[in-house]
Design an enzyme around this catalytic site. Structure first.
Site, PDB file in Angstrom:
ATOM      1  N   ASP A  85      47.456  41.020  42.238  1.00 33.18           N
ATOM      2  CA  ASP A  85      47.158  39.916  41.337  1.00 33.18           C
ATOM      3  C   ASP A  85      47.577  40.303  39.923  1.00 33.18           C
ATOM      4  O   ASP A  85      47.732  41.481  39.596  1.00 33.18           O
ATOM      5  CB  ASP A  85      45.678  39.542  41.377  1.00 33.18           C
ATOM      6  CG  ASP A  85      44.762  40.701  41.001  1.00 33.18           C
ATOM      7  OD1 ASP A  85      45.086  41.864  41.331  1.00 33.18           O
ATOM      8  OD2 ASP A  85      43.716  40.454  40.380  1.00 33.18           O
ATOM      9  N   GLU A 151      41.785  42.312  41.690  1.00 37.81           N
ATOM     10  CA  GLU A 151      41.485  43.467  40.839  1.00 37.81           C
ATOM     11  C   GLU A 151      41.316  43.081  39.392  1.00 37.81           C
ATOM     12  O   GLU A 151      40.454  43.622  38.691  1.00 37.81           O
ATOM     13  CB  GLU A 151      42.584  44.529  40.983  1.00 37.81           C
ATOM     14  CG  GLU A 151      42.263  45.869  40.335  1.00 37.81           C
ATOM     15  CD  GLU A 151      42.672  45.974  38.859  1.00 37.81           C
ATOM     16  OE1 GLU A 151      42.327  46.984  38.215  1.00 37.81           O
ATOM     17  OE2 GLU A 151      43.347  45.041  38.358  1.00 37.81           O
TER      18      GLU A 151
END
Length: 442
Positions: A85, A151
């Protein structure tokens, strides 16, 4: 297996260099789709297809949405982690190129996430391909490359799921977060704290009739600032966080000095009031708390609770920790406290010594990189630490699985406009990842 021969090392580096163009194309393909936290589906699909294309033995996506590729059949599992991400692009006017179309020239690749940290996943995928092609995995090892989700929103959440729900526990993990050419063995932890203060509203024309929550919070914030800024002399009522670097206050002061002192700052403020003509009846703040070795979530909360202003206002003050419960892109919700523990592995840990030995044999004793960054890297120690937080907070911090960091790109590029990475870093990391298992001994 022991150390590799010069011929084997040369073959690894040659293979990694031969995949420079493939890695560049792969990275640009991932970047082309936005993939912020909880929106990584397109990134997962791109990585899954590439893993299958290059010959992974098994590729799967778990219920949370983490994409995993496996190569080898050994009993000892070694994992390479890269979160897939990214943060958003911020103000588009700050970018000189399209952050998703990106660009490349002879040495660089630009785009959102190329350093933080899609490039690491790219290098790990091709490192696994190299290991398989060169027969570097005997029956002892199995390699796992995992592209992890969410994350940026909640570092480590993905690995809590992998360890607790997928029931996967590697021997050790290499984090491919950007390390500017260095080997990183730790990071400060962090936590997200909230302070709520109650008051009583009244008409603003007669404030003495009420109890202004904002004024109470102002007193508390002065103590928060003192906690961050003060020294640790005996005469100091609120001893500053620097005290954790002092052997008198922290038996783990050596590693604390390595990682750096903790910090605390107010990051957000909220209030409620009947109107702009009234006394505020509640006030709350968010605190960003960075932690060094020797500090825990319990000690950090208690430290706030023992501040003079907090004690002064008694039951009108509540100190708590935030929770995270945002669904992943698959719809799965996996709630967790917003606590991200400090972690560090010793210099003489087998993972650390294996990594240093592999690096020295491949590249020498100094950090390396593209010509544009080589000089600034060479003067920094090879063995170092991150400034920011990583999935290591769960892997090592919560679950005790050793972590070592080595990844393409630069910390300073993380979350910045005009983000770039270097093609040479992709090659360097792929070679290092491919060689490392041969150097590791329990």
């Amino acid at each position: 297996m022991g150390k590799l021969t010069q011929a084997e090392l040369h073959a690894i580096k040659e293979k990694a260099e031969s995949y420079r163009a493939d890695m560049t194309a792969f990275l640009r393909a991932i970047v082309r789709n936005p993939g912020e936290s909880a929106e990584e589906a397109a990134h997962v699909e791109t990585i899954r297809r590439e893993m299958e294309k290059v010959g992974f033995d098994e590729v799967k996506v778990d219920p949370q949405g983490n994409v995993m590729g496996f190569i080898g059949s050994g009993e000892t599992l070694i994992a390479f982690d890269g979160h897939i991400d990214t943060v958003g692009i911020g103000n588009r006017d700050n970018w000189s190129f399209d952050p998703y179309e990106g660009y490349e020239n002879e040495t660089e690749i630009g785009g959102r996430g190329v350093s933080d940290q899609l490039g690491g996943t790219v290098s790990a995928v091709y490192a696994a391909k190299i290991m398989k092609e060169l027969g570097l995995l005997d029956k002892k090892y199995r390699i796992m490359v995992v592209g992890t989700v969410q994350e940026e929103d909640c570092d480590g959440l993905c690995w809590e799921y992998i360890c607790k729900e997928d029931k996967i526990r590697p021997e050790f993990v290499i984090s491919s977060e950007p390390t500017d050419g260095g080997l990183y063995r730790g990071q400060r932890g962090r936590m997200e704290i909230r302070i709520d203060v109650k008051g009583v509203s009244c008409h603003g024309s007669a404030p003495e009739r009420g109890d202004n929550a904002i004024y109470k919070m102002a007193d508390i914030l002065q103590d928060i600032r003192a906690l961050n800024n003060n020294g640790d002399a005996e005469s100091t009522e609120i001893k500053g966080l620097v005290k954790m670097l002092n052997p008198k206050f922290n038996p783990e002061w050596k590693e604390a000095r390595f990682l750096g002192r903790g910090t605390v700052t107010a990051s957000q403020i909220f209030y409620t009031s009947p109107s702009r003509c009234a006394v505020a009846d509640s006030c709350a703040v968010s605190l960003d708390r960075r932690m060094t070795v020797g500090e825990t979530w319990e000690s950090c909360l208690e430290e706030i609770r023992q501040l003079p202003a907090v004690k002064k206002y008694g039951e009108d003050v509540k100190v708590s920790m935030y929770n995270y419960d945002r669904p992943s892109y698959t719809g799965l919700v996996y709630p967790i406290e917003c606590y991200f523990p400090t972690w560090v592995i010793p210099e003489d840990h087998p993972v650390c010594t294996a990594a240093v030995a592999a690096y020295h044999d491949l590249f020498g004793e100094k950090r390396i990189g593209a010509e544009a960054v080589r000089a600034e890297r060479e003067v920094r120690p090879l063995l170092d630490k991150w400034t920011f937080s990583t999935n290591g907070v769960s892997i090592m911090g919560r679950n005790g699985i050793p972590v070592l960091g080595f990844g393409p790109g630069a910390e300073a590029q993380a979350h910045a406009p005009n983000e770039i990475t270097w093609k040479q870093d992709l090659v360097t990391c792929a070679a290092f990842y491919a060689a490392l298992p041969s150097y590791y001994e329990k």
